[in-house]
Write an enzyme that holds these catalytic residues in place. Structure first.
Site: not given
Length: 438
Positions: A102, A422
């Protein structure tokens, strides 16, 4: 280092200033909607063309293009190159693709920063793309092995012999992994355990998710999402806005069943980010080059850190570990930060990080620090919505976070912005964004 509260200290001795000239994205759409029949390079190309239209930067000025993506389309594994060629960039302009879950477009961005800082480039385009509407689905390994062997068979007898060995279970498809390879646990399951570990209730998670959607709707209606550029989808209408922003009610959200840990989990479809299609693009330059070309920088990209930790129990706690590191690197404190833009994978993940950041016990027992760094005040945190509402095309979110921080700093009269995201594998990128003084 940048001095706290100094409105004019931008340069570090011997370090080249690197600026964001502009950042755009095509509307982020729920998977299976208007982008469903396209390919990833179509979305990336549209974002690149939107950037060119917004900035009027000559294509031949761009030295390099870097794109991030997560679930790669096998036909366009280097999607950066295919999108660049489709957007009309010269075939002499190099392009490569990176992947870091991500934070893939964050990696694309910092790769560009590194290339400029090293003096290899003056102008880099960084971005990211994800098309969750169409992900590669493979034959089983047994079937793949049989088909490859069959391709090498020379006689009809050899081919018939191989075909006779195929069994019904060979046809079971292999979907892209939705679990951590090292732990075999889905991110949603990890989020549920994290919420339980920090005693984050279902009610708190739903309230935070509703906040995200409400703020995103307000920002969208107020014309604040300036990074969105329209995209004329071939054969369909022009898409002009994100379609996942849907403020609901606590009552409606409360009716949804747990999505991962059943029946007692607290993570649901309502308090999780949804599968999203989208692409982003950002024009990054050395300050000297930008000013020479007549551009006014939107923001300066400054100190950043990548942090990794345990991908099982601390998969989504990266922002807590990264925040004190980047602040110390920049010579700042939490009180100096005017704008926070954190990726919202799950409401429980955000709330767990806020609790961990505000805990002396966690700092002392897990981070080896004497005291907590402190939690960001919500009045400065994701005030135009976040990934829970705007959407989360895995490879494209990082650029959205940075350009949103830049726009918020301008709108709110702030100087320092902190961006964090994150990612799978227990990794995180945190970067400090500075708004140029008038």
């Amino acid at each position: 280092a940048v001095q706290p509260k100094s409105k004019k200290t931008l340069a570090k001795s011997g370090v080249k200033n690197i600026v964001v000239v502009e950042g755009v994205r095509i509307p982020f759409l729920q998977s299976g909607t208007s982008y469903a029949d396209l390919m990833p390079h179509d979305l990336a190309r549209a974002a690149l063309q939107g950037l060119l239209n917004r900035t009027s930067v000559p294509r031949d000025v761009v030295d390099y293009i870097v794109y991030g993506t997560v679930i790669q389309e096998v036909k366009t594994s280097n999607v950066a190159r295919e999108a660049a060629l489709g957007a009309g960039f010269s075939d002499k302009t190099p392009a490569h693709t990176v992947t870091m879950a991500c934070i893939s477009s964050n990696q694309a961005m910092t790769t560009g920063v590194g290339m400029i800082a090293a003096g290899q480039c003056d102008v880099v385009v960084a971005g990211g793309v994800e098309l969750m509407s169409d992900v590669p689905i493979r034959h089983s390994r047994k079937m793949r092995k049989t088909m490859l062997t069959l391709n090498r068979a020379k006689t009809l007898g050899q081919k018939l012999s191989l075909i006779s060995k195929i069994r019904p279970n060979y046809f079971a498809p292999e979907l892209p992994a939705v679990a951590e390879f090292s732990t075999s646990e889905t991110m949603g399951h990890s989020a549920d355990r994290l919420a339980a570990a920090f005693a984050i209730s279902r009610l708190e998670q739903d309230e935070y998710a509703l906040r995200s959607h409400t703020l995103a709707k307000k920002a969208q209606d107020g014309g604040l999402l300036l990074d969105v550029v329209p995209f004329k989808v071939p054969g369909k209408d022009t898409v002009t806005k994100d379609n996942g922003i849907r403020p609901s009610s606590m009552e409606q959200m409360g009716k949804l069943k747990p999505a991962f840990v059943k029946p007692y989990g607290t993570v649901t479809a309502a308090n999780s980010s949804f599968l999203t299609d989208g692409a982003s693009a950002m024009l990054i330059m050395s300050e000297e080059k930008a000013l020479a070309m007549g551009y006014k920088p939107k923001a300066y990209l400054r100190d950043f850190v990548y942090v990794s930790q345990d991908p099982k129990d601390q998969l989504l706690l990266g922002p807590t570990y990264a925040t004190p590191k980047v602040l110390e690197k920049a010579g700042l404190t939490m009180a100096d930060i005017d704008v926070f833009e954190f990726h919202e994978a799950f409401a429980g993940q955000i709330l767990a990080n806020l609790k961990a950041m505000d805990s002396d016990w966690f700092a002392q027992n897990y981070m080896g620090r004497k005291s907590k760094v402190g939690a960001p005040p919500l009045e400065k945190f994701n005030t135009w919505g976040g990934s829970l509402s705007l959407g989360h095309p895995f490879g494209a979110t990082g650029c959205r976070l940075v350009i949103t921080a830049a726009h918020r700093l301008k709108k709110e009269g702030g100087q320092y912005g902190l961006v964090a995201a994150c990612a799978a594998g227990g990794q995180v990128l945190m970067i400090l964004v500075l708004f140029p003084p008038e």
